[in-house]
Write a protein that holds these residues in place. Sequence first.
Motif, mmCIF file in Angstrom:
data_model
loop_
_atom_site.group_PDB
_atom_site.id
_atom_site.type_symbol
_atom_site.label_atom_id
_atom_site.label_comp_id
_atom_site.label_asym_id
_atom_site.label_seq_id
_atom_site.Cartn_x
_atom_site.Cartn_y
_atom_site.Cartn_z
ATOM 1 N N MET A 1 0.851 -1.172 0.000
ATOM 2 C CA MET A 1 0.000 0.000 0.000
ATOM 3 C C MET A 1 0.903 1.243 0.000
ATOM 4 O O MET A 1 1.814 1.354 0.811
ATOM 5 C CB MET A 1 -0.900 -0.035 1.229
ATOM 6 C CG MET A 1 -1.730 1.196 1.421
ATOM 7 S SD MET A 1 -2.816 0.983 2.830
ATOM 8 C CE MET A 1 -4.315 1.477 2.064
ATOM 9 N N PRO A 2 0.663 2.183 -0.925
ATOM 10 C CA PRO A 2 1.505 3.380 -0.969
ATOM 11 C C PRO A 2 1.330 4.219 0.297
ATOM 12 O O PRO A 2 0.248 4.320 0.847
ATOM 13 C CB PRO A 2 1.001 4.150 -2.188
ATOM 14 C CG PRO A 2 -0.030 3.312 -2.848
ATOM 15 C CD PRO A 2 -0.345 2.167 -1.952
ATOM 16 N N THR A 3 2.444 4.798 0.726
ATOM 17 C CA THR A 3 2.386 5.667 1.899
ATOM 18 C C THR A 3 2.227 7.114 1.464
ATOM 19 O O THR A 3 2.666 7.505 0.395
ATOM 20 C CB THR A 3 3.672 5.562 2.741
ATOM 21 O OG1 THR A 3 4.779 5.554 1.861
ATOM 22 C CG2 THR A 3 3.685 4.358 3.610
ATOM 23 N N THR A 4 1.584 7.873 2.318
ATOM 24 C CA THR A 4 1.432 9.301 2.078
ATOM 25 C C THR A 4 2.566 10.015 2.777
ATOM 26 O O THR A 4 2.827 9.773 3.953
ATOM 27 C CB THR A 4 0.083 9.804 2.634
ATOM 28 O OG1 THR A 4 -0.972 9.097 1.982
ATOM 29 C CG2 THR A 4 -0.078 11.296 2.399
ATOM 30 N N VAL A 5 3.242 10.882 2.034
ATOM 31 C CA VAL A 5 4.326 11.682 2.606
ATOM 32 C C VAL A 5 3.766 13.074 2.850
ATOM 33 O O VAL A 5 3.136 13.658 1.972
ATOM 34 C CB VAL A 5 5.532 11.746 1.641
ATOM 35 C CG1 VAL A 5 6.628 12.628 2.205
ATOM 36 C CG2 VAL A 5 6.044 10.345 1.352
ATOM 37 N N GLU A 6 3.978 13.602 4.027
ATOM 38 C CA GLU A 6 3.498 14.937 4.357
ATOM 39 C C GLU A 6 4.667 15.814 4.759
ATOM 40 O O GLU A 6 5.524 15.395 5.541
ATOM 41 C CB GLU A 6 2.469 14.873 5.488
ATOM 42 C CG GLU A 6 1.213 14.127 5.085
ATOM 43 C CD GLU A 6 0.145 14.152 6.156
ATOM 44 O OE1 GLU A 6 0.188 15.037 7.046
ATOM 45 O OE2 GLU A 6 -0.726 13.283 6.113
#
Length: 109
Positions: free
Chosen positions: A1-6
């Motif tokens: 699952m792709p991770t969200t980078v903030e």
Amino acid sequence: MPTTVEVDSTLTDRYQTTVPETVRRVLRLGKRDKLHYSIRPSGEVVLSRVATVPASDPVLDAFLAFLARDMAAHPEQLQALDAGLVSKLQSLVGGVEIDMDAALSADDE
């Protein structure tokens, strides 16, 4: 699952900001690249890099260069278009408006 980078950045007094290094790397941004902002109804903003349009198409350039060389080498092969053919073509497409800047899409069929 792709991770969200903030990541965060700060606005200056002139409403300017520096695009964080993480974002520049992910979007493969370079100096003078253009950015596109998509603002969604929820207030979420999606930032993306504007795809650069190549100044020319190398395949088309090679083909046009071939035609130019061939016409220069064999001018005797050149023929004027028949007036009847020109009239026929104009009757088929004369009233058609074309947006040369519109993207091509299979959905427009």
